[in-house]
Design a protein around this motif. Structure first.
Motif, PDB file in Angstrom:
ATOM      1  N   TYR A  26     -40.134  24.131 -26.358  1.00  0.00           N
ATOM      2  CA  TYR A  26     -40.937  23.645 -27.482  1.00  0.00           C
ATOM      3  C   TYR A  26     -42.354  23.308 -27.027  1.00  0.00           C
ATOM      4  O   TYR A  26     -43.331  23.634 -27.702  1.00  0.00           O
ATOM      5  CB  TYR A  26     -40.300  22.407 -28.116  1.00  0.00           C
ATOM      6  N   LEU A  27     -42.455  22.652 -25.879  1.00  0.00           N
ATOM      7  CA  LEU A  27     -43.775  22.278 -25.364  1.00  0.00           C
ATOM      8  C   LEU A  27     -44.603  23.508 -25.020  1.00  0.00           C
ATOM      9  O   LEU A  27     -45.770  23.595 -25.392  1.00  0.00           O
ATOM     10  CB  LEU A  27     -43.629  21.376 -24.138  1.00  0.00           C
ATOM     11  N   MET A  28     -44.006  24.455 -24.315  1.00  0.00           N
ATOM     12  CA  MET A  28     -44.766  25.641 -23.919  1.00  0.00           C
ATOM     13  C   MET A  28     -45.152  26.481 -25.131  1.00  0.00           C
ATOM     14  O   MET A  28     -46.257  27.028 -25.189  1.00  0.00           O
ATOM     15  CB  MET A  28     -43.978  26.472 -22.906  1.00  0.00           C
ATOM     16  N   ALA A  29     -44.268  26.588 -26.109  1.00  0.00           N
ATOM     17  CA  ALA A  29     -44.608  27.309 -27.338  1.00  0.00           C
ATOM     18  C   ALA A  29     -45.769  26.626 -28.054  1.00  0.00           C
ATOM     19  O   ALA A  29     -46.667  27.296 -28.569  1.00  0.00           O
ATOM     20  CB  ALA A  29     -43.390  27.396 -28.254  1.00  0.00           C
ATOM     21  N   SER A  30     -45.768  25.305 -28.047  1.00  0.00           N
ATOM     22  CA  SER A  30     -46.876  24.561 -28.663  1.00  0.00           C
ATOM     23  C   SER A  30     -48.174  24.820 -27.926  1.00  0.00           C
ATOM     24  O   SER A  30     -49.220  25.045 -28.554  1.00  0.00           O
ATOM     25  CB  SER A  30     -46.586  23.060 -28.644  1.00  0.00           C
ATOM     26  N   CYS A  31     -48.135  24.797 -26.614  1.00  0.00           N
ATOM     27  CA  CYS A  31     -49.350  25.024 -25.828  1.00  0.00           C
ATOM     28  C   CYS A  31     -49.880  26.442 -26.025  1.00  0.00           C
ATOM     29  O   CYS A  31     -51.095  26.651 -26.115  1.00  0.00           O
ATOM     30  CB  CYS A  31     -49.084  24.741 -24.349  1.00  0.00           C
ATOM     31  N   PHE A  86     -42.811  16.718 -28.249  1.00  0.00           N
ATOM     32  CA  PHE A  86     -42.947  18.169 -28.156  1.00  0.00           C
ATOM     33  C   PHE A  86     -42.647  18.834 -29.499  1.00  0.00           C
ATOM     34  O   PHE A  86     -43.292  19.808 -29.880  1.00  0.00           O
ATOM     35  CB  PHE A  86     -42.026  18.738 -27.076  1.00  0.00           C
ATOM     36  N   TRP A  87     -41.657  18.298 -30.227  1.00  0.00           N
ATOM     37  CA  TRP A  87     -41.350  18.863 -31.535  1.00  0.00           C
ATOM     38  C   TRP A  87     -42.485  18.596 -32.527  1.00  0.00           C
ATOM     39  O   TRP A  87     -42.809  19.448 -33.352  1.00  0.00           O
ATOM     40  CB  TRP A  87     -40.025  18.337 -32.078  1.00  0.00           C
ATOM     41  N   ALA A  88     -43.085  17.423 -32.454  1.00  0.00           N
ATOM     42  CA  ALA A  88     -44.215  17.123 -33.346  1.00  0.00           C
ATOM     43  C   ALA A  88     -45.360  18.107 -33.112  1.00  0.00           C
ATOM     44  O   ALA A  88     -46.004  18.560 -34.058  1.00  0.00           O
ATOM     45  CB  ALA A  88     -44.689  15.686 -33.137  1.00  0.00           C
ATOM     46  N   LEU A  89     -45.611  18.445 -31.857  1.00  0.00           N
ATOM     47  CA  LEU A  89     -46.644  19.439 -31.552  1.00  0.00           C
ATOM     48  C   LEU A  89     -46.291  20.797 -32.139  1.00  0.00           C
ATOM     49  O   LEU A  89     -47.130  21.454 -32.758  1.00  0.00           O
ATOM     50  CB  LEU A  89     -46.819  19.577 -30.037  1.00  0.00           C
ATOM     51  N   LEU A  90     -45.052  21.219 -31.937  1.00  0.00           N
ATOM     52  CA  LEU A  90     -44.650  22.534 -32.427  1.00  0.00           C
ATOM     53  C   LEU A  90     -44.616  22.582 -33.952  1.00  0.00           C
ATOM     54  O   LEU A  90     -45.066  23.553 -34.557  1.00  0.00           O
ATOM     55  CB  LEU A  90     -43.286  22.925 -31.855  1.00  0.00           C
ATOM     56  N   ALA A  91     -44.115  21.535 -34.575  1.00  0.00           N
ATOM     57  CA  ALA A  91     -44.010  21.526 -36.036  1.00  0.00           C
ATOM     58  C   ALA A  91     -45.373  21.470 -36.714  1.00  0.00           C
ATOM     59  O   ALA A  91     -45.537  21.969 -37.825  1.00  0.00           O
ATOM     60  CB  ALA A  91     -43.148  20.351 -36.491  1.00  0.00           C
ATOM     61  N   SER A  92     -46.357  20.887 -36.051  1.00  0.00           N
ATOM     62  CA  SER A  92     -47.695  20.828 -36.644  1.00  0.00           C
ATOM     63  C   SER A  92     -48.552  22.023 -36.255  1.00  0.00           C
ATOM     64  O   SER A  92     -49.726  22.085 -36.613  1.00  0.00           O
ATOM     65  CB  SER A  92     -48.391  19.526 -36.237  1.00  0.00           C
ATOM     66  N   SER A  93     -47.971  22.991 -35.554  1.00  0.00           N
ATOM     67  CA  SER A  93     -48.749  24.146 -35.095  1.00  0.00           C
ATOM     68  C   SER A  93     -49.340  25.005 -36.217  1.00  0.00           C
ATOM     69  O   SER A  93     -50.411  25.579 -36.013  1.00  0.00           O
ATOM     70  CB  SER A  93     -47.931  24.998 -34.132  1.00  0.00           C
ATOM     71  N   PRO A  94     -48.719  25.122 -37.396  1.00  0.00           N
ATOM     72  CA  PRO A  94     -49.417  25.868 -38.448  1.00  0.00           C
ATOM     73  C   PRO A  94     -50.785  25.262 -38.801  1.00  0.00           C
ATOM     74  O   PRO A  94     -51.752  25.992 -39.044  1.00  0.00           O
ATOM     75  CB  PRO A  94     -48.468  25.796 -39.642  1.00  0.00           C
TER      76      PRO A  94
END
Length: 160
Positions: free
Chosen positions: A34-39, A108-116
């Motif tokens: 999740y973290l790497m996908a967010s980054c 990490f989930w907050a980063l990924l979920a806010s990625s849009p």
């Protein structure tokens, strides 16, 4: 549940999604993914702004992208791990019953979920440039990210 469904569900209730992710068991590989996908998403969001900057200033786009890649893929994950640890310590001070893994997962989930919204901010930065629009989208992203992170952190601190 698919990641895209979880992301849309997070906009309805971040705590519920984090509790569901925690119920899948402690898997550090999932949190790291999740973290790497967010980054990676944050890096992709930077590309329009970097292209605009390179065009306007005459700098080499490859150098700008290389610096951004180094910062977001190699350095930022380490900082996010430290931030998650600090969040867990704050949760412990307030009597939370969560875990360090739960704190990492919530961040990490907050980063990924806010990625849009991060991607939208990147488009605004690249096509419109600095101004009120960019600041407004950035503020919206920050508020949504904090809502996801705080909601997920509270849910994981209450679990166990």
């Amino acid at each position: 549940m698919a990641i895209t469904r979880n992301i849309t569900a997070t906009y309805r209730g971040p705590g519920r999604v984090v509790r569901q992710l925690l119920s899948l068991g402690e898997r550090e590989d999932r949190a790291l993914a999740y973290l790497m996908a967010s980054c990676v998403q944050i890096f992709i969001a930077q590309l329009p702004r970097l292209a605009r900057e390179a065009h306007l200033t005459g700098e080499d786009l490859n150098m700008l992208m290389g610096a951004s890649l180094m910062a977001l893929i190699f350095i930022a994950p380490l900082l996010f791990y430290v931030i998650a640890l600090l969040a867990r310590l704050v949760g412990r001070i307030f009597g939370g019953k969560g875990t360090a893994y739960g704190a990492r997962l919530a961040l990490f989930w907050a980063l990924l979920a806010s990625s849009p919204l991060i991607l939208f901010h990147g488009l605004v930065s690249g096509f419109i440039g600095p101004g009120l629009e960019k600041q407004a989208v950035g503020l919206i992203w920050f508020v949504v990210f904090m809502w996801f992170w705080i909601g997920g952190s509270i849910a994981q601190e209450r679990s166990e």
